[in-house]
Design an enzyme around this catalytic site. Structure first.
Site, mmCIF file in Angstrom:
data_model
loop_
_atom_site.group_PDB
_atom_site.id
_atom_site.type_symbol
_atom_site.label_atom_id
_atom_site.label_comp_id
_atom_site.label_asym_id
_atom_site.label_seq_id
_atom_site.Cartn_x
_atom_site.Cartn_y
_atom_site.Cartn_z
ATOM 1 N N TYR A 111 0.835 -1.205 0.000
ATOM 2 C CA TYR A 111 0.000 0.000 0.000
ATOM 3 C C TYR A 111 0.870 1.256 0.000
ATOM 4 O O TYR A 111 1.823 1.395 0.770
ATOM 5 C CB TYR A 111 -0.920 0.040 1.227
ATOM 6 C CG TYR A 111 -1.539 1.406 1.431
ATOM 7 C CD1 TYR A 111 -2.540 1.854 0.576
ATOM 8 C CD2 TYR A 111 -1.080 2.266 2.432
ATOM 9 C CE1 TYR A 111 -3.093 3.109 0.724
ATOM 10 C CE2 TYR A 111 -1.624 3.527 2.590
ATOM 11 C CZ TYR A 111 -2.629 3.956 1.727
ATOM 12 O OH TYR A 111 -3.166 5.206 1.860
ATOM 13 N N HIS A 165 -0.825 17.404 -2.250
ATOM 14 C CA HIS A 165 -1.173 17.916 -0.916
ATOM 15 C C HIS A 165 -0.663 19.344 -0.678
ATOM 16 O O HIS A 165 -0.823 19.877 0.427
ATOM 17 C CB HIS A 165 -0.615 16.992 0.171
ATOM 18 C CG HIS A 165 -1.525 15.858 0.504
ATOM 19 N ND1 HIS A 165 -2.720 16.031 1.159
ATOM 20 C CD2 HIS A 165 -1.441 14.527 0.253
ATOM 21 C CE1 HIS A 165 -3.319 14.867 1.313
ATOM 22 N NE2 HIS A 165 -2.568 13.930 0.765
ATOM 23 N N ASN A 181 2.361 10.819 6.676
ATOM 24 C CA ASN A 181 1.207 10.135 7.245
ATOM 25 C C ASN A 181 1.389 9.928 8.743
ATOM 26 O O ASN A 181 1.493 8.810 9.239
ATOM 27 C CB ASN A 181 1.034 8.783 6.537
ATOM 28 C CG ASN A 181 -0.351 8.210 6.738
ATOM 29 O OD1 ASN A 181 -1.223 8.874 7.272
ATOM 30 N ND2 ASN A 181 -0.543 6.982 6.310
ATOM 31 N N ARG A 216 -10.286 33.885 46.473
ATOM 32 C CA ARG A 216 -10.471 32.794 47.428
ATOM 33 C C ARG A 216 -10.429 31.416 46.752
ATOM 34 O O ARG A 216 -9.895 30.453 47.305
ATOM 35 C CB ARG A 216 -11.811 32.966 48.155
ATOM 36 C CG ARG A 216 -11.949 32.054 49.344
ATOM 37 C CD ARG A 216 -13.309 31.977 49.986
ATOM 38 N NE ARG A 216 -14.304 32.954 49.643
ATOM 39 C CZ ARG A 216 -15.614 32.742 49.779
ATOM 40 N NH1 ARG A 216 -16.051 31.573 50.215
ATOM 41 N NH2 ARG A 216 -16.483 33.673 49.464
#
Length: 547
Positions: free
Chosen positions: A63, A93, A205, A289
């Site tokens: 892959y 990208h 990735n 406080r």
């Protein structure tokens, strides 16, 4: 200063655990980086690459190496095009938008990606690791737009700018100057890198951007807890408040460790070791406080935020992973940034509460209905000039605006998952958006802290003047009255009531006054506040044990 000096020894990367502080030291330019030369480390990296090459020869299908990416994984890529596939990945990208990451963030991104790849299960070469280290050594940093990642499959779009720069494309900051990457490489006689079959995927990735930004956010938030505690002590002192709200026995009854730690710091600052039977004022307002209860939430969250970020930092988070020793390729979803997203979403909520706390303290300090005798808006002007001067009036308005914006940004990003990439990425983390939100919130909190710090120092000094005037007045009356106390006794009672400035607070105000003057006549305070924000970002003052 709380920042350590630059280390003389580089951070050596060999696949072993790296701390958040290690990342910060490199990101802030205080430390260099080197790859381990140990044979076992080099062999481990090389084994992954060799196994991948053998797998291609034997099976021919991996892959992202011989297939398309994402939903295109069913489309085979011919052997002739395998070498071109990584370039296509970072090229398509290249669509990032928005502001670009600052230099320290870009350094952190490179280093975080290096730490992941050094785990030895990404199928990359030693040469790629060497090129990444070279970027840090030369301070040649990719120009990375911060928008465009959904946080799974990792920070693909922003990390494409890192991959492209290695290959001589897009822009870099070359020691602070923006220029084409090709020019910066050529000037140093460095040829553009050619990514090997899985290296584009291994670079892009993963969760490097969100993790890097998360580490920077963690550091800034950690310091703000300390600073918020010190500012609270200053506010209590300026408001002539009750220092016994932070009693040891009181906080033993509600034993959150971080909350107890904040109360202890306030006791030290205010010199209030134990509660007397009767205090001069029973109960202050919640913003002083209950300060340990607000700041303590952050203190108690810091350890698990650290754990989540440290685990993510030291993980192999790309896909697929390759185990050459057992001979298998493992497909999964380690690029998913859910843990970082959860840290950042919770951090920004806790940090925004610090702004809300400090903004409310500032509102008390400037208001004559609640500040117990201090001048209106903490003006330091003389009585005859007071009607003309407005002191911190606009600063308090600004602080409320910054607080409102910080609170508005606390909507969790991680719940806004969108199905993307043809429904392959149908559940995503939004971790990078959460980290960017957190950094913006922290910037706003730092602005509120700067405003309240500026005003609280002025308030403590004005309170001291009031106390001195009161002491002189009582002493003068005592001198005229045979039945009155002596001036010495009156001064002693003032110190016993906690009205004298404790040394820790006095020393801290002296440190502030090295850079910031009191406000006598009105003046523009924007430059003062900008300087204070810069000093806060640099963790300039040593605070408590963290210093």
């Amino acid at each position: 200063m709380t920042q350590p000096s630059a280390s003389t020894s580089p951070l050596v990367l060999d696949g072993s655990t790296v701390s958040l502080e290690d990342i910060l030291s490199v990101a802030e330019g205080r430390r260099k980086v080197a790859l381990s030369t140990a044979p076992e480390f080099c062999e481990r990296i090389t084994r992954g690459q060799v196994f991948l090459e053998r797998l291609l020869e034997e099976d021919g299908v991996v892959y992202g190496v011989t297939t398309g990416y994402g939903d295109a994984c069913t489309r085979p890529v011919s052997m002739d095009d395998i070498d071109s596939l990584p370039r296509h990945l970072y090229t398509f990208h290249g669509c990032g938008q928005g502001q670009v990451l600052a230099a320290e963030a870009a350094r952190a991104v490179i280093l975080v990606r290096l730490v992941s790849l050094c785990q030895g299960v990404s199928g990359i070469s030693m040469e790629l690791l060497e090129r990444l280290v070279w970027l840090l050594q030369e301070d040649v940093l990719p120009v990375i737009p911060e928008e465009g990642s959904v946080g799974a499959s990792g920070d693909l779009t922003p990390l494409s700018y890192l991959a492209a720069v290695l290959c001589g494309e897009r822009d870099v900051f070359d020691r602070g100057v923006r220029r084409p990457a090709a020019e910066a490489l050529a000037e140093r006689h460095m040829t553009p890198y050619r990514l090997k079959p899985k290296e584009g995927l291994a670079l892009m990735n993963g969760t490097a951007v969100m993790t890097a930004l998360g580490i920077l956010a963690f550091s800034r938030c950690s310091y703000l807890t300390l600073l918020s505690t010190r500012i609270t002590a200053l506010s209590v002192q300026a408001l002539n408040g009750n220092p016994y709200h932070f009693d040891t026995d009181l906080f033993a009854a509600k034993p959150h460790p971080g909350q107890q730690c904040v109360a202890e710091r306030l006791r030290q600052d205010l010199h209030a070791p134990s509660t007397p039977r009767n205090s001069s004022r029973l109960q202050d307002r919640y913003s002083t406080r209950c300060a340990p209860h607000v700041i303590g939430v952050v203190e108690d969250a810091l350890p698990w935020w650290r754990q989540f970020l440290t685990n993510e930092l030291n993980s192999a988070n790309d896909n697929p992973l390759i185990d050459p020793d057992v001979g298998k390729v493992m497909h999964g979803g380690h690029f998913y940034g859910g843990h970082v997203a959860f840290v950042m979403d919770s951090l920004k909520q806790a940090a925004a509460n610090l702004a809300d706390l400090l903004d409310r303290q500032l509102a008390l300090l400037v208001d004559t209905r609640y500040n117990h005798g201090l001048p209106s808006n903490l003006s330091g002007a003389s009585p005859e000039r007071l009607p003309l001067n407005h002191g911190y009036k606009a600063v308090q308005i600004g602080a409320s605006a910054w607080t409102a914006e910080a609170l508005k940004l606390t909507m969790p990003a991680s719940v806004f998952s969108r199905s993307t990439e043809c429904h392959n990425q149908d559940k995503v983390s939004m971790g990078t958006i959460a980290a960017r939100d957190a950094l913006r919130v922290l910037t706003l909190v730092e602005q509120v802290a700067a405003a309240t710090l500026h005003a609280a120092c002025q308030g403590v000094e004005l309170r001291s003047q009031l106390n001195a005037s009161h002491t002189d007045s009582v002493a003068a009356s005592a001198t005229r009255s045979a039945e009155g106390s002596t001036a010495e006794n009156v001064e002693g009672s003032v110190e016993e009531n906690g009205e004298a400035v404790p040394q820790a607070l006095g020393d801290f105000i002296d440190a502030i006054r090295q850079n910031i003057d009191p406000v006598l006549e009105d003046r523009a305070l924007d430059q003062d506040l900008t300087l204070l924000c810069s000093l806060i970002r640099k963790r300039h003052w040593s605070l408590y044990d963290a210093g």
